[in-house]
Design an enzyme around this catalytic site. Structure first.
Site, short mmCIF file in Angstrom:
data_model
loop_
_atom_site.label_atom_id
_atom_site.label_comp_id
_atom_site.label_asym_id
_atom_site.label_seq_id
_atom_site.Cartn_x
_atom_site.Cartn_y
_atom_site.Cartn_z
N ASP A 1 -9.26 -5.97 -6.12
CA ASP A 1 -9.69 -4.63 -6.56
C ASP A 1 -10.30 -5.18 -7.97
OD1 ASP A 1 -10.78 -2.40 -7.37
OD2 ASP A 1 -8.89 -1.12 -6.81
N LYS B 1 -4.38 -0.77 -1.27
CA LYS B 1 -5.21 0.48 -1.87
C LYS B 1 -6.17 0.77 -0.74
CE LYS B 1 -8.91 1.36 -4.87
NZ LYS B 1 -9.47 1.30 -6.27
N HIS C 1 -8.69 4.23 -0.48
CA HIS C 1 -9.46 4.80 -1.23
C HIS C 1 -10.95 5.09 -0.25
CE1 HIS C 1 -11.32 5.15 -5.53
NE2 HIS C 1 -11.01 6.04 -5.03
N SER D 1 -7.19 4.73 -6.38
CA SER D 1 -7.08 3.87 -7.71
C SER D 1 -5.74 4.05 -8.32
CB SER D 1 -8.28 3.86 -8.43
OG SER D 1 -9.31 3.48 -7.75
N HIS E 1 -7.44 -4.16 -11.11
CA HIS E 1 -7.87 -2.88 -11.44
C HIS E 1 -6.86 -2.56 -12.63
CE1 HIS E 1 -9.05 1.23 -11.28
NE2 HIS E 1 -10.08 0.92 -10.62
MG MG Z 1 -13.13 -1.91 -7.39
#
Ligand code: MG
Length: 467
Positions: free
Chosen positions: A35, A134, A136, A159, A220
């Site tokens: 990410d 993750k 999302h 996130s 992230h």
């Molecule tokens: Mg991203």
């Protein structure tokens, strides 16, 4: 003599089923998806700050791509493309309908159940499937990974910075299948937990074809790493989290080797979009960052290894995209492609290093939210002239600056600075045709595309799964 013949025949019969079995079983797939990891964040892409020996070794034993693109410079649309093989706008996830670019907690939207996803296709081809990390693509039950072809899910549903109490966000949930098992999730432990779950899944499914999708939470923001990695890199917390991801990759590669699965497992390592360029991340030598349609926002690292198929130590400079992984992996799995049209193309010939293999894409479109902002054709990239660069077409009060268009020669100008449009009228004519095609097909700003499958207003009125 007769006895020797008989023994030879018996030996052949004994060998055959094993040999046939080894050939017949399609390759396993491990897809590691970071990410916000930037183009310049890995040793094999030139980083001198982050130590990534395991990923560098993966590249040395496989193939590294120089022109591999995500379809969006942010998380949700990028993931929608990876799993559907389509531009985000075709599947209605280029932005949220509520003014946000990505899905936020408790969003009523998500990846449409009508779409056919990569895990669904691999599952239909006999694969065990897991998503560890993750997600999302929607946090309601009908949008979670199990609703899209994953047998197993472990991770955070969106996130790691989405904990705005004022917006009504719940504490960041760690989810197993569809049950919250911890909230807020202890972020420093996530990479360790993902790695344990990933290794366990491989061990449990070593005798059947499997697809492990491992979308990491980091790098992230906010950045976290476990005690063993915290403070150990030369690049602050960013480097700590990247080096922990490298360790995790090493653990998975070791597991494959230990179980004798190395030669029959395709391992792919890439990222959902570029780094934000701050906090230690790098998109060097590209310009721009996460959120922008400059190269640094959407061109990402990508390495792939499959011994005996992908030639070791090779570099591919043909244009390929995250959308291509779906048709390519389904082809390796000898699975069935979806009946509807997709934008991704099979890049097997690039992976196999076939001589003269070319990108299957004539053109690539850079969308930011609902706006077509740039087009790539061959070495040319046209930044379209725009009246507004951050369109909220339904918000009359919103104003933003426009920009003039420019034609860039990516071969000589990776920083995307010099407009050469006046020297290349034929290229510009071609680009205008592409822009018209994209607008008609996928849509542009308020204008809907003729072949968008999912509308932006998709709204499921069902109870939400998470607290
Ligand atoms: Mg991203």
């Amino acid at each position: 003599m007769q006895r020797v013949k008989c023994l030879s025949l018996m030996f052949l019969l004994w060998c055959l089923p094993i040999e046939r079995g080894a050939i017949a079983q399609p390759c396993n797939v491990v897809l590691i998806f970071c990410d916000d990891l930037g183009y310049g964040d890995l040793g094999c892409y030139g980083s001198i700050l982050n130590r990534t020996p395991n990923i560098d070794k993966l590249a040395a034993e496989g193939q590294r791509y120089t022109d591999f693109y995500s379809t969006s410079p942010v998380c949700t649309p990028s993931r929608a493309s990876l799993l559907t093989g389509c531009y985000p706008r075709r599947v209605g996830l280029h932005e949220d309908a509520t003014g946000h670019w990505v899905l936020i907690p408790r969003s009523r939207r998500g990846l449409s159940p009508e779409e056919t996803t990569l895990p669904e296709m691999l599952k239909a081809a006999g694969y065990a499937t897991a998503c560890v990390g993750k997600w999302h693509l929607g946090d309601q039950i009908q949008h979670l990974p199990q609703a899209h072809g994953f047998d197993k899910y472990f991770g955070i549903p969106y996130s790691n910075d989405m904990q705005q109490a004022g917006r009504g966000d719940p504490p960041l949930p760690l989810v197993e299948q569809a049950t919250v098992i911890e909230a807020p999730a202890e972020q420093s432990q996530l990479t360790q937990q993902y790695t344990r779950e990933a290794v366990e899944f491989i061990e449990n499914h070593q005798r059947e074809p499997f697809f492990l999708y491992l979308p990491h939470t980091f790098p992230h923001l906010p950045l976290h790493a476990s005690e063993r990695f915290l403070g150990n890199s030369r690049n602050g917390r960013y480097g700590d989290s990247v080096e922990e991801i490298d360790w995790s990759t090493g653990e998975i590669l070791d597991c494959l080797k230990r179980l004798g699965l190395k030669d029959n497992t395709m391992v792919i390592f890439t990222s959902d979009n570029g780094s934000n360029g701050r906090n230690g991340g790098s998109n060097a030598p590209l310009a721009g960052a996460k959120g922008s349609t400059m190269e640094g926002g959407m061109r990402v690292p990508m390495v792939v290894r499959l011994p005996g198929v992908v030639p070791a130590g090779t570099v591919c400079s043909e244009l390929a995209t995250t959308m291509d992984l779906l048709p390519t992996l389904v082809s390796f799995a000898e699975g069935k492609m979806p009946a509807h049209e997709i934008d991704g193309r099979d890049i097997s010939s690039l992976l196999r290093g076939e001589s003269g293999a070319r990108s299957p894409h004539e053109v690539f479109y850079y969308y930011r939210r609902r706006q077509l902002q740039a087009i790539r054709w061959r070495n040319w990239k046209w930044h379209l002239p725009l009246a507004s660069t951050f369109p909220r077409w339904n918000d009359a009060t919103f104003k933003s600056k426009g920009r003039a268009g420019k034609l860039i020669d990516l071969e000589t100008d990776l920083k995307e600075q010099v407009d050469v449009s006046s020297n290349h009228p034929k290229v510009m004519a071609k680009m205008r045709v592409f822009a018209k095609d994209a607008t008609q097909d996928l849509g542009n700003e308020a204008e809907a595309g003729a072949r968008q499958r999912q509308a932006l207003t998709l709204d499921h009125s069902v109870p939400m799964v998470l607290p």
